[in-house]
Design an enzyme around this catalytic site. Structure first.
Site, PDB file in Angstrom:
ATOM      1  N   ILE A  97      -5.216  -0.436  -0.847  1.00 41.29           N
ATOM      2  CA  ILE A  97      -3.906  -0.364  -0.200  1.00 41.29           C
ATOM      3  C   ILE A  97      -3.848   0.859   0.711  1.00 41.29           C
ATOM      4  O   ILE A  97      -4.194   1.962   0.295  1.00 41.29           O
ATOM      5  CB  ILE A  97      -2.780  -0.255  -1.262  1.00 41.29           C
ATOM      6  CG1 ILE A  97      -2.855  -1.425  -2.250  1.00 41.29           C
ATOM      7  CG2 ILE A  97      -1.405  -0.206  -0.595  1.00 41.29           C
ATOM      8  CD1 ILE A  97      -2.077  -1.197  -3.544  1.00 41.29           C
ATOM      9  N   CYS A  98      -3.390   0.657   1.943  1.00 43.09           N
ATOM     10  CA  CYS A  98      -3.200   1.771   2.873  1.00 43.09           C
ATOM     11  C   CYS A  98      -1.714   2.151   2.857  1.00 43.09           C
ATOM     12  O   CYS A  98      -0.884   1.472   3.450  1.00 43.09           O
ATOM     13  CB  CYS A  98      -3.626   1.359   4.283  1.00 43.09           C
ATOM     14  SG  CYS A  98      -3.451   2.680   5.491  1.00 43.09           S
ATOM     15  N   LEU A  99      -1.387   3.201   2.113  1.00 47.39           N
ATOM     16  CA  LEU A  99       0.003   3.634   1.968  1.00 47.39           C
ATOM     17  C   LEU A  99       0.021   5.137   1.763  1.00 47.39           C
ATOM     18  O   LEU A  99      -0.660   5.650   0.857  1.00 47.39           O
ATOM     19  CB  LEU A  99       0.651   2.909   0.771  1.00 47.39           C
ATOM     20  CG  LEU A  99       2.140   3.150   0.522  1.00 47.39           C
ATOM     21  CD1 LEU A  99       2.989   2.637   1.686  1.00 47.39           C
ATOM     22  CD2 LEU A  99       2.590   2.483  -0.771  1.00 47.39           C
TER      23      LEU A  99
END
Length: 204
Positions: A97-99
């Site tokens: 996840i890119c967060l």
């Protein structure tokens, strides 16, 4: 090291309002440093109706440095999707996840629930300009309708345990005399909707 009393408290709080938020967190085993989260797909998105499981690993004390400010909640939890999802900011291969709050924007004031809520919000508002999956981001920007259809199809296939499975839909349509490869590609285009797929197949 991991503050296990805080983790226990967070689990209780999260599961207390499960009816309201739909968000669940539970230990994967006896070890509270490894958890499983579940978030419902947001309404009005291609993920609606799906339940998405997320593997959560809490960072423990760095024994080399022995810095007691290490570990959760001083470091962000490591989270990745175990349910396959088609989204620009989530790897379609690994579930990464890119967060920002799972990286440099993490704060000890945040909780597992707020992190999961942020991931749920990310499903509603993709950021294709900062992608985790370049292929999905490209499709989102260049062919939005195909992106929506693919995301729906993946939700139907991987995130809906109770719905009629895609394999059953494929079987039904193949039994009507349509070629399997064509059935699968048509179902993907219409986001897994059996009736729409049948209309498309019949109209050639």
């Amino acid at each position: 090291m991991v503050d296990f009393s805080r983790v226990q408290k967070e689990l209780q709080e999260c599961n207390r309002d499960i009816q309201l938020s739909g968000i669940r967190v539970s230990p994967k085993s006896d070890n509270l440093a490894h958890l499983i989260g579940a978030i419902p797909g947001p309404h009005g998105t291609p993920y609606e109706g799906g339940t998405f499981n997320i593997d959560i690993t809490l960072p423990v004390l760095n024994r080399v440095v022995l810095d007691f400010a290490d570990g959760y909640p001083f470091e962000p939890p490591k989270m990745k999707f175990t349910t396959k999802v088609w989204h620009p900011n989530i790897s379609s291969q690994s579930g990464a996840i890119c967060l920002d709050i799972l990286k440099d924007q993490w704060s000890p004031a945040l909780t597992l629930k707020t992190a999961l809520l942020s991931i749920q919000a990310l499903l509603s508002t993709p950021e294709p300009d900062d992608p985790q999956d370049a292929v999905v981001a490209k499709q989102y920007l260049r062919d939005y309708q195909t992106f929506v259809g693919t995301a729906r199809y993946w939700t139907e296939t991987f995130a809906k345990a109770s719905a009629l499975g895609i394999e059953e839909k494929v079987q039904k349509l193949v039994e009507m005399g349509f070629p399997e490869a064509l059935v699968r590609s048509t179902l993907e285009v219409v986001g897994g909707d059996e009736n729409m797929a049948l209309e498309k197949l019949c109209s050639g």
